[in-house]
Design a protein around this motif. Structure first.
Motif, mmCIF file in Angstrom:
data_model
loop_
_atom_site.group_PDB
_atom_site.id
_atom_site.type_symbol
_atom_site.label_atom_id
_atom_site.label_comp_id
_atom_site.label_asym_id
_atom_site.label_seq_id
_atom_site.Cartn_x
_atom_site.Cartn_y
_atom_site.Cartn_z
ATOM 1 N N ARG A 87 -5.229 -4.436 -10.057
ATOM 2 C CA ARG A 87 -4.510 -4.571 -9.007
ATOM 3 C C ARG A 87 -3.169 -3.877 -9.676
ATOM 4 N NH1 ARG A 87 -7.100 -8.887 -5.600
ATOM 5 N NH2 ARG A 87 -8.814 -8.332 -5.197
ATOM 6 N N LYS A 88 -3.096 -3.091 -10.619
ATOM 7 C CA LYS A 88 -1.618 -2.659 -10.642
ATOM 8 C C LYS A 88 -1.745 -1.163 -11.036
ATOM 9 C CE LYS A 88 1.382 -4.274 -12.315
ATOM 10 N NZ LYS A 88 2.404 -4.128 -14.412
ATOM 11 N N THR A 89 -1.112 -0.343 -10.305
ATOM 12 C CA THR A 89 -0.961 0.910 -10.872
ATOM 13 C C THR A 89 -1.123 1.551 -12.261
ATOM 14 O OG1 THR A 89 0.029 3.270 -10.386
ATOM 15 C CG2 THR A 89 1.681 0.945 -10.529
ATOM 16 N N ILE A 90 -1.744 2.080 -12.924
ATOM 17 C CA ILE A 90 -1.703 2.447 -13.791
ATOM 18 C C ILE A 90 0.212 2.768 -14.477
ATOM 19 C CG2 ILE A 90 -1.834 5.019 -14.728
ATOM 20 C CD1 ILE A 90 -3.631 3.045 -17.072
ATOM 21 N N ASN A 131 -22.050 12.256 -0.470
ATOM 22 C CA ASN A 131 -21.200 11.102 -0.462
ATOM 23 C C ASN A 131 -20.509 10.309 0.374
ATOM 24 O OD1 ASN A 131 -22.262 11.471 -3.029
ATOM 25 N ND2 ASN A 131 -20.684 13.248 -3.693
ATOM 26 N N PHE A 132 -19.487 11.750 1.362
ATOM 27 C CA PHE A 132 -18.958 10.927 2.430
ATOM 28 C C PHE A 132 -19.549 11.402 3.940
ATOM 29 C CE2 PHE A 132 -16.347 11.656 -1.272
ATOM 30 C CZ PHE A 132 -15.668 10.229 -1.310
ATOM 31 N N GLU A 133 -19.270 10.618 5.079
ATOM 32 C CA GLU A 133 -19.412 11.158 5.944
ATOM 33 C C GLU A 133 -18.253 11.919 6.657
ATOM 34 O OE1 GLU A 133 -22.285 9.596 6.822
ATOM 35 O OE2 GLU A 133 -22.597 8.131 6.009
ATOM 36 N N VAL A 134 -17.578 11.944 6.414
ATOM 37 C CA VAL A 134 -15.911 12.938 6.591
ATOM 38 C C VAL A 134 -15.505 13.121 5.494
ATOM 39 C CG1 VAL A 134 -13.734 13.061 8.112
ATOM 40 C CG2 VAL A 134 -15.705 11.814 8.873
ATOM 41 N N THR A 135 -15.126 14.864 5.241
ATOM 42 C CA THR A 135 -14.281 14.886 3.801
ATOM 43 C C THR A 135 -12.667 13.944 4.183
ATOM 44 O OG1 THR A 135 -14.987 16.789 3.684
ATOM 45 C CG2 THR A 135 -13.080 16.398 2.810
ATOM 46 N N PRO A 136 -12.974 13.143 3.181
ATOM 47 C CA PRO A 136 -11.579 12.414 2.704
ATOM 48 C C PRO A 136 -10.333 13.219 2.764
ATOM 49 C CG PRO A 136 -12.901 12.095 1.051
ATOM 50 C CD PRO A 136 -13.563 12.893 1.649
ATOM 51 N N THR A 137 -9.491 13.124 2.782
ATOM 52 C CA THR A 137 -7.684 13.517 3.044
ATOM 53 C C THR A 137 -7.302 11.917 2.361
ATOM 54 O OG1 THR A 137 -7.888 14.763 4.705
ATOM 55 C CG2 THR A 137 -5.959 14.661 4.323
ATOM 56 N N VAL A 138 -6.679 13.518 0.925
ATOM 57 C CA VAL A 138 -5.906 12.108 0.144
ATOM 58 C C VAL A 138 -4.479 12.715 0.329
ATOM 59 C CG1 VAL A 138 -4.891 11.192 -2.356
ATOM 60 C CG2 VAL A 138 -7.396 12.055 -1.493
ATOM 61 N N THR A 139 -3.703 11.653 0.494
ATOM 62 C CA THR A 139 -2.262 11.430 0.488
ATOM 63 C C THR A 139 -1.155 10.645 -0.409
ATOM 64 O OG1 THR A 139 -2.029 9.330 2.267
ATOM 65 C CG2 THR A 139 -1.805 11.781 2.720
ATOM 66 N N LEU A 140 -2.088 9.599 -0.839
ATOM 67 C CA LEU A 140 -1.211 8.441 -2.381
ATOM 68 C C LEU A 140 -2.290 8.941 -3.351
ATOM 69 C CD1 LEU A 140 -1.973 5.733 -0.144
ATOM 70 C CD2 LEU A 140 0.259 5.835 0.130
ATOM 71 N N PRO A 141 -0.950 8.600 -4.677
ATOM 72 C CA PRO A 141 -1.409 8.599 -5.925
ATOM 73 C C PRO A 141 -2.927 7.640 -6.265
ATOM 74 C CG PRO A 141 1.108 8.317 -5.413
ATOM 75 C CD PRO A 141 0.294 7.920 -4.474
ATOM 76 N N PRO A 142 -3.050 7.696 -7.440
ATOM 77 C CA PRO A 142 -4.390 6.633 -7.532
ATOM 78 C C PRO A 142 -3.744 5.422 -7.703
ATOM 79 C CG PRO A 142 -3.886 8.260 -9.400
ATOM 80 C CD PRO A 142 -2.823 8.935 -8.041
ATOM 81 N N TYR A 143 -4.162 4.604 -7.708
ATOM 82 C CA TYR A 143 -3.788 3.052 -8.165
ATOM 83 C C TYR A 143 -2.719 2.217 -7.347
ATOM 84 C CZ TYR A 143 -6.198 5.677 -11.308
ATOM 85 O OH TYR A 143 -6.873 6.247 -12.980
ATOM 86 N N GLU A 144 -2.676 2.991 -5.870
ATOM 87 C CA GLU A 144 -1.526 2.282 -5.186
ATOM 88 C C GLU A 144 -2.291 1.298 -4.373
ATOM 89 O OE1 GLU A 144 1.664 3.807 -4.196
ATOM 90 O OE2 GLU A 144 1.143 4.390 -6.444
ATOM 91 N N TYR A 145 -2.380 0.365 -5.039
ATOM 92 C CA TYR A 145 -2.538 -1.555 -4.515
ATOM 93 C C TYR A 145 -1.087 -2.274 -3.978
ATOM 94 C CZ TYR A 145 -6.835 -0.930 -8.103
ATOM 95 O OH TYR A 145 -7.797 -0.939 -7.669
ATOM 96 N N ALA A 146 0.271 -1.692 -3.945
ATOM 97 C CA ALA A 146 0.411 -2.547 -3.389
ATOM 98 C C ALA A 146 1.558 -2.207 -1.571
ATOM 99 C CB ALA A 146 1.746 -2.472 -3.689
ATOM 100 N N THR A 147 1.043 -0.318 -1.418
ATOM 101 C CA THR A 147 1.338 0.233 -0.483
ATOM 102 C C THR A 147 1.434 -0.448 0.801
ATOM 103 O OG1 THR A 147 -0.426 1.080 -0.106
ATOM 104 C CG2 THR A 147 1.113 2.804 -1.222
ATOM 105 N N HIS A 148 0.509 -1.748 0.508
ATOM 106 C CA HIS A 148 0.676 -3.032 2.350
ATOM 107 C C HIS A 148 2.256 -3.149 1.909
ATOM 108 C CE1 HIS A 148 -0.589 -5.289 -0.252
ATOM 109 N NE2 HIS A 148 -0.700 -6.337 0.988
ATOM 110 N N ASN A 149 2.777 -3.687 0.982
ATOM 111 C CA ASN A 149 4.144 -4.314 1.095
ATOM 112 C C ASN A 149 5.496 -3.488 1.692
ATOM 113 O OD1 ASN A 149 2.356 -6.396 0.263
ATOM 114 N ND2 ASN A 149 3.035 -6.557 -1.926
#
Ligand SMILES: [Cu+2]
Ligand SMILES: [Cu+2]
Lengths: 550, 349
Positions: free
Chosen positions: A292-295, A532-550
């Motif tokens: 659960r860490k970013t690389i 694959n997706f019901e709605v095309t996703p929009t990406v705002t975060l880099p990958p592996y952002e496990y801690a953004t809720h903190n």
């Protein structure tokens, strides 16, 4: 979808079946039935499963040859098989495993399934081409199998001339044509991956927000596109010499046998990276998800892939230090071979650092990932022995080399493939695999592997040559250990075959995100809907952002 | 059955100990790095094992200082390995001038050994070989304490001449010569193998290197007297009518061959080559590949017309030629008596 910040699951173990209600949802598996719907599908996920079947079959075929080889080598004399039979055995083991399992394995199964989903796309850029490349793969398999049944081939997987252009009693041609055809399958898949990565990324998904698996698949595809045409041309030249008698490689007809080695390794060394780079991508995904860490050092890991792809083309001569090539060429090849070790080392250090102060799960995919890092480190570092021309003069063509590349290929690529398969199995099938059995299998593979191949470093330095149907008595003890290890290893590979099959019917439903991992593939259902997706996703975060809720 | 266990080869050549030192250095670094990595890996895995299912650790994005450290330190280490390797490599490559020469020709599945003095030996899979191991009489004699240079070629596919106890191997490639030199340090019997896969009996294409004290070796050489290689080459030189053009006169249609071996030669295209075995071979087999300055490309190619043995005989003869050695066109003088170091006597017409 990924705009929502990460929130970890509240509970382990994984939710049980029923929490998701009765199976009413349409997914890519239940959307159509019947053989036709599979054989004519253009859905990348279904094609990935088609590859999974074909590649698993080839893996067990290659594995069967390995078992027979190890049984023969229990005793010094060639008593179970005639030497000619043994020579066919190791040749076919090498050809099947290299060309039909290791090279296509991770890209065509995991890559095909995941690349579009990780990009937030509905499919690959050219879905029909994707299906065509599966059929081309199957054609390559059939041609090779025909060659195996009709005469067999005993040239070694390296097809060295003039042996391969002269020996009359083997069917070199169907096998070589099979490998050649296979090359086109790889090229088409690579082309598809490159175009898809360039053109089909979801809104907001910039290059430096790509998961590392995408980076390494992209780097691999570039190597495939640049390298494969060379092996294709080389095999055509072998055919021309065999049939038309034009002297290209055979000195009797005025050819140059060492030229073949240059051409062959110009492709086949980069092919080593074709086999290991996608595996490294898998490991980056596993290490982050299960800690659960970013690389650690994202850009360094991504650029290391590209550096390996580029430098990998400049080291082929390290296979030829005793071939009589110019010593100055050997010196340069040695230097670049030493330098190309650095980006691999950088990756290992970054993966290890990623674990620091993480929240580390001991689930099966993570066990494979840790196994990979350990074994790949040994495999890579013993490569430093082989990069040294004077030491290589002693150990080349011995079991030291055999041990080295099995640490990289089995300890590296296959460990990553198995880890990836366990990690994404819930996504692919909607079901969890049985964790206890899977852990047991992973441990068997790890110990069996080391017992098989570690003794080969010793027996190789002691002077045992590879491709020997019989050997001198002094080497028997180490060979017995190796065979004992191989039987454990073989059992470790058979177990998943059983429990994966079992899980399809009886295992718990997985839910969209059983691991609590980031990544677009975990935002959609398991198994994913047809597009694959019901709605095309929009990406705002880099990958592996496990801690953004903190 | 399990009488002997080989875990490490013997150290029987001057280079073997040095190769082992470099090997142990690289392996030492390997073991150190992989042990530290494994320990750190296992420590992290246990120390930071997930405690609660909803645990989320603080992110760490990286550290430029650390990246530079673990890029540059390994880079320095591998460059040390490289420098050490190159130094040792050139010792393996460059044979001392005074090395004893032995010609070795591979073919499926044996090695034909020709000592310049005339002795011949065969290593490998002989009809008398029993299953598994090579014939115990499959031997090649070499002297201890002096450099020995093997000149290798093959009649069919690629083979490789490998002596683990010397830590040396070299491919024998059809159509060209490669060389391998060593200096054995102790008398004894050392295993020799074929290391490049060559077909059915590849694993039996080996035998024993018998290293002997020099006096003993000299005795062995003269005990099985045969016509020397150079003498046979002289007969070949006459038989193939080489003498018609290579007359030894300064105004002949072909170059003077006396004393040509290892000399720098001027080519028609302005380049220079050293007239070593490889060049001499090429000049016989495919003379038009490189034309000596001042001559016309009139010599016919002998590709496929001479066996590897006949080629070796001719080359041994050319190497032995001193000024005035070219025999007269009509052969009347009998060949000189055989001595271990026999060379044809000069014949003044
Ligand atoms: Cu390589
Ligand atoms: Cu061989």
């Amino acid at each position: 979808m990924s705009t929502v910040a990460y929130s970890p699951p509240k509970a382990e173990p994984i939710p049980v079946a029923g929490d998701y209600g009765p199976e009413t949802r349409v997914d890519y598996i239940n959307c159509a039935w019947g053989v036709r719907s599979w054989l004519l599908t253009v859905d990348h996920k279904r094609i990935a499963l088609l590859y999974l079947f074909a590649i698993t079959a080839m893996f067990f075929l290659g594995g069967a040859f390995a078992v027979l080889i190890r049984i023969e080598l229990l005793t010094p004399k060639s008593d179970l098989f005639e030497p000619d039979t043994y020579n066919r055995m190791f040749t076919m083991h090498g050809i099947v495993m290299t060309f039909f399992f290791l090279i296509p394995g991770v890209p065509s199964v995991l890559g095909n399934f995941l690349l579009p989903i990780m990009l937030g796309a509905k499919d690959l850029a050219f879905p029909k081409l994707n299906l065509a490349s599966w059929y081309i793969y199957i054609l390559g398999c059939l041609l090779t199998l025909a060659g195996i049944i009709w005469g067999g081939i005993d040239t070694g997987w390296t097809f060295y001339t003039p042996y391969s252009t002269r020996s009359a009693h083997t069917s070199v041609m169907p096998v070589a044509v099979g490998v050649l055809v296979l090359g086109f399958s790889s090229i088409l898949t690579a082309l598809n991956f490159i175009v898809t990565t360039h053109t089909m990324r979801a809104p907001g998904l910039t290059w430096f927000k790509l998961p590392l698996f995408v980076w390494s698949s992209y780097a691999t595809s570039l190597v495939v596109m640049l390298g494969t045409p060379v092996i294709t041309t080389t095999l055509v030249l072998v055919a021309v010499e065999r049939f038309a008698g034009v002297g290209i490689f055979d000195p009797k007809a005025g050819g140059d046998p060492v030229l073949f080695q240059h051409l062959f390794w110009f492709y086949s060394h980069p092919a080593v990276y074709i086999m290991i780079l996608p595996a490294m991508g898998v490991i980056s995904e596993l290490v982050t998800a299960f800690s659960r860490k970013t690389i650690f050092g994202y850009q360094f890991v991504a650029f290391a892939s590209m550096a390996i792809a580029v430098f990998g083309f400049l080291v082929w001569g390290h296979h030829m230090f005793v071939s009589g090539q110019s010593p100055y060429a050997s010196t340069i090849f040695s230097l670049i071979s030493y330098v190309v070790a650095i980006p691999s080392a950088v990756k290992v250090f970054n993966w290890t650092a990623t674990l620091y102060k993480g929240s580390i799960s001991w689930a099966t995919p993570m066990l494979y990932a840790i196994g990979f890092i350990g074994l790949f480190t040994i495999g890579g570092l013993t490569g430093l022995v082989l990069a040294s021309p004077p030491v290589d003069v002693h150990v080349t063509d011995t079991y030291f080399v055999v041990a080295h590349f099995h640490y990289v290929m089995v300890g590296g690529t296959i460990m990553a493939y198995m880890g990836g398969l366990h990690y994404w199995w819930p996504k692919m099938t909607g079901r969890m695999y049985p964790e206890g059995w899977a852990k047991a299998a992973a441990l068997l593979v790890f110990f069996g592997f080391n017992l098989t191949f570690f003794p080969q470093f010793l027996v190789g330095y002691a002077g045992m040559n590879r491709r020997y149907a019989s050997y001198v008595d002094e080497f028997q003890v180490l060979n017995v250990l190796s065979t004992a290890g191989a039987s454990i290893l073989g059992f470790g590979f058979l177990l998943p075959f059983g429990y994966f099959g079992w899980s399809l019917r009886y295992a718990k439903a997985a839910g969209p995100n059983p691991w609590g991992a980031t990544g677009l593939e975990w935002t959609t259902e398991s198994p994913p809907p047809p597009h694959n997706f019901e709605v095309t996703p929009t990406v705002t975060l880099p990958p592996y952002e496990y801690a953004t809720h903190n | 059955m399990l009488a002997e266990i080989a875990l490490f080869p013997k150290t029987a050549s001057t280079i073997a100990g040095d190769i082992d030192s470099l090997y142990f250095f690289i392996i030492g670094v390997t073991v150190a790095i992989s042990t530290v990595t494994a320990l750190v890996l296992v420590y992290f895995t246990i120390r930071y094992h997930r405690k609660r299912p909803d645990e989320v650790p603080k992110p760490i994005h990286g550290s430029l200082a650390l990246e530079l450290t673990w890029t540059l330190i390994p880079l320095v280490i591998v460059l040390i390995m490289f420098g050490w390797s190159v130094k040792l490599y050139f010792r393996i490559l460059v044979a001392p001038e005074d090395a004893v020469e032995i010609y070795v020709t591979g073919r499926q599945w044996m090695w034909k050994v020709q000592h310049p003095e005339g002795q011949r030996e065969i290593l490998g899979y002989l009809p008398s070989s029993v299953e598994g191991v090579p014939d115990p009489g499959s031997e090649m004699h070499v002297p201890v304490g002096v450099p020995v240079k093997l000149i290798l070629t093959s009649e069919d596919v690629i083979h490789s001449f490998y002596v683990p106890d010397f830590r040396l191997k070299q491919d024998a490639v059809p159509g060209r010569y490669t060389t391998l030199w060593f200096q054995a340090t102790k008398p004894g019997r050392y295993r020799m193998f074929c290391a490049e896969y060559c077909g059915t009996n590849h694993s039996k294409m080996g035998g024993w290197i018998v290293a002997q004290e020099q006096s003993e070796f000299q005795q062995w050489l003269s005990s099985k007297a045969d016509r020397s290689l150079a003498l046979k080459g002289r007969a070949q030189f006459l038989k193939q009518q080489c003498i018609s053009c290579h007359t030894g006169d300064a105004d002949a249609r072909a170059p003077v061959l006396e004393g040509i071996y290892n000399q720098k030669r001027q080519m028609a295209d302005g380049s220079t080559v050293i007239a070593d075995e490889a060049y001499l071979r090429e000049s016989i087999v495919n003379p038009r590949a490189r034309i000596a300055a001042g001559f016309q490309p009139i010599m016919p190619p002998y590709q496929g017309q001479l066996s590897e043995e006949e080629l070796l005989e001719l080359i041994a003869y050319l190497k032995s030629l001193k000024r005035g050695d070219i025999p007269p066109r009509n052969e009347e003088t009998p060949p000189p008596a055989v001595k271990p170091d026999a060379l044809p006597e000069p014949n003044k017409p």
